[in-house]
Design a protein around this motif. Structure first.
Motif, PDB file in Angstrom:
ATOM      1  N   LEU A 153      -8.370  16.675 -13.932  1.00  0.00           N
ATOM      2  CA  LEU A 153      -6.917  16.679 -13.821  1.00  0.00           C
ATOM      3  C   LEU A 153      -6.494  15.381 -13.138  1.00  0.00           C
ATOM      4  N   MET A 154      -5.615  14.640 -13.780  1.00  0.00           N
ATOM      5  CA  MET A 154      -5.199  13.347 -13.258  1.00  0.00           C
ATOM      6  C   MET A 154      -3.870  13.465 -12.525  1.00  0.00           C
ATOM      7  N   TRP A 155      -3.621  12.492 -11.659  1.00  0.00           N
ATOM      8  CA  TRP A 155      -2.411  12.505 -10.852  1.00  0.00           C
ATOM      9  C   TRP A 155      -1.723  11.158 -10.922  1.00  0.00           C
ATOM     10  N   SER A 156      -0.512  11.110 -10.428  1.00  0.00           N
ATOM     11  CA  SER A 156       0.255   9.866 -10.393  1.00  0.00           C
ATOM     12  C   SER A 156       0.124   9.216  -9.021  1.00  0.00           C
ATOM     13  N   PHE A 157       0.356   7.917  -8.984  1.00  0.00           N
ATOM     14  CA  PHE A 157       0.516   7.228  -7.711  1.00  0.00           C
ATOM     15  C   PHE A 157       1.955   7.417  -7.260  1.00  0.00           C
ATOM     16  N   ASN A 158       2.147   7.538  -5.942  1.00  0.00           N
ATOM     17  CA  ASN A 158       3.478   7.856  -5.442  1.00  0.00           C
ATOM     18  C   ASN A 158       3.928   6.996  -4.264  1.00  0.00           C
ATOM     19  N   ARG A 159       3.126   5.984  -3.913  1.00  0.00           N
ATOM     20  CA  ARG A 159       3.475   5.057  -2.838  1.00  0.00           C
ATOM     21  C   ARG A 159       2.858   3.699  -3.126  1.00  0.00           C
ATOM     22  N   ASP A 160       3.471   2.669  -2.600  1.00  0.00           N
ATOM     23  CA  ASP A 160       2.859   1.345  -2.658  1.00  0.00           C
ATOM     24  C   ASP A 160       1.549   1.373  -1.881  1.00  0.00           C
ATOM     25  N   GLY A 161       0.532   0.749  -2.443  1.00  0.00           N
ATOM     26  CA  GLY A 161      -0.752   0.688  -1.777  1.00  0.00           C
ATOM     27  C   GLY A 161      -1.737   1.731  -2.256  1.00  0.00           C
ATOM     28  N   GLU A 162      -1.306   2.655  -3.145  1.00  0.00           N
ATOM     29  CA  GLU A 162      -2.224   3.664  -3.662  1.00  0.00           C
ATOM     30  C   GLU A 162      -3.008   3.139  -4.868  1.00  0.00           C
ATOM     31  N   CYS A 163      -2.326   2.584  -5.814  1.00  0.00           N
ATOM     32  CA  CYS A 163      -3.005   2.005  -6.983  1.00  0.00           C
ATOM     33  C   CYS A 163      -3.659   0.692  -6.581  1.00  0.00           C
ATOM     34  N   ASP A 164      -4.913   0.528  -6.922  1.00  0.00           N
ATOM     35  CA  ASP A 164      -5.661  -0.664  -6.548  1.00  0.00           C
ATOM     36  C   ASP A 164      -5.012  -1.922  -7.137  1.00  0.00           C
ATOM     37  N   GLU A 165      -4.878  -2.938  -6.306  1.00  0.00           N
ATOM     38  CA  GLU A 165      -4.207  -4.164  -6.723  1.00  0.00           C
ATOM     39  C   GLU A 165      -4.959  -4.880  -7.842  1.00  0.00           C
TER      40      GLU A 165
END
Length: 250
Positions: free
Chosen positions: A172-184
């Motif tokens: 089950l996948m999720w969304s990113f919800n803040r800056d800094g969560e998704c790898d740059e």
């Protein structure tokens, strides 16, 4: 679906296990083209690219190419690939519902559905090849929506190379919800390879802020990303006492 020639190729990161294609395939393909129908696939004509993270696994992040069918104003169905060329691997599915439909879901079903407002307001979700006005109008329609996403094959991602076949249980996948969560590095790699300007989209989409409402699931992985920074318009319903409006997006 034929991609707009202005869209830059994003190839699959691996070659699947198995032997090469045999001569029998040419006969099969000729017969399929002449006699069989691909009707269920014909309306999967909306192409968007974003990033996914496995729920509860902050290091399991990857780029996902969505080919979507707009069923109606409240429902989209998407097939997910790890690229946008003919060699792309099918890695999962996503169903997208409006806020209106999400509010009809039973409580026990809601934890499967991730919120979309950060993906939209951050500029991370893009529709390559669409004219700017058309892309913005489509993204505005997705404001306050939710997705239910399952990945069946990990072909590549932040946590290392993928497997030659789809192993194990779906994730089950999720969304990113803040800056800094998704790898740059994921974001930079995609944007450079595809000629995308996420920052420009982010700035332009600030006009969506007045329509953004608190969503369920924004805080579901908050503790997995210490130090991540909230952005305006992305709020968990538990963090506000203001009533939410379950009506359809305007």
């Amino acid at each position: 679906m034929t991609l707009n020639p202005k869209i830059k190729d994003r190839r699959s990161p691996l070659t699947p296990a198995g032997r090469g294609k045999g001569a029998w395939l040419a006969t099969l393909e000729a017969g399929a083209h002449a006699l069989q129908s691909a009707a269920p696939l014909k309306d999967f004509d909306v192409y968007v690219v974003g990033f996914h993270c496995a729920k509860g696994e902050p290091g399991h992040q990857m780029e996902a190419h969505h080919y979507c069918k707009v069923v109606n104003d409240d429902l989209l169905q998407c097939v997910l690939f790890d690229g946008n060329t003919r060699d792309a691997q099918l890695i999962g599915i996503e169903y997208i519902v409006s806020e209106h439909l999400f509010e009809t879901l039973p409580e026990e079903e809601r934890p499967y559905w991730h919120p979309h407002n950060f993906e939209l307001l951050s500029g991370q979700l893009v529709a390559p090849g669409l004219p700017e006005k058309a892309e913005k109008a489509f993204m505005k329609r997705l404001l306050n929506s939710y997705g239910k996403t399952w990945h069946t094959w990990h072909t590549a991602g932040l946590d290392g190379p993928g497997t030659g076949l789809p192993y194990g249980d779906p994730k089950l996948m999720w969304s990113f919800n803040r800056d800094g969560e998704c790898d740059e590095t994921l974001k930079r790699d995609r944007d450079e390879a595809m000629g995308l300007d996420t920052d420009a989209r982010r700035a332009d989409r600030q006009s969506f802020l007045d329509g953004a409402r608190p969503q369920h699931g924004v805080d579901a992985m908050r503790d997995d990303f210490p130090g991540a920074t909230p952005i305006p318009g992305v709020v968990d319903v538990r963090d506000t006492t203001a009533p939410t409006d379950p009506g359809r997006p305007s």
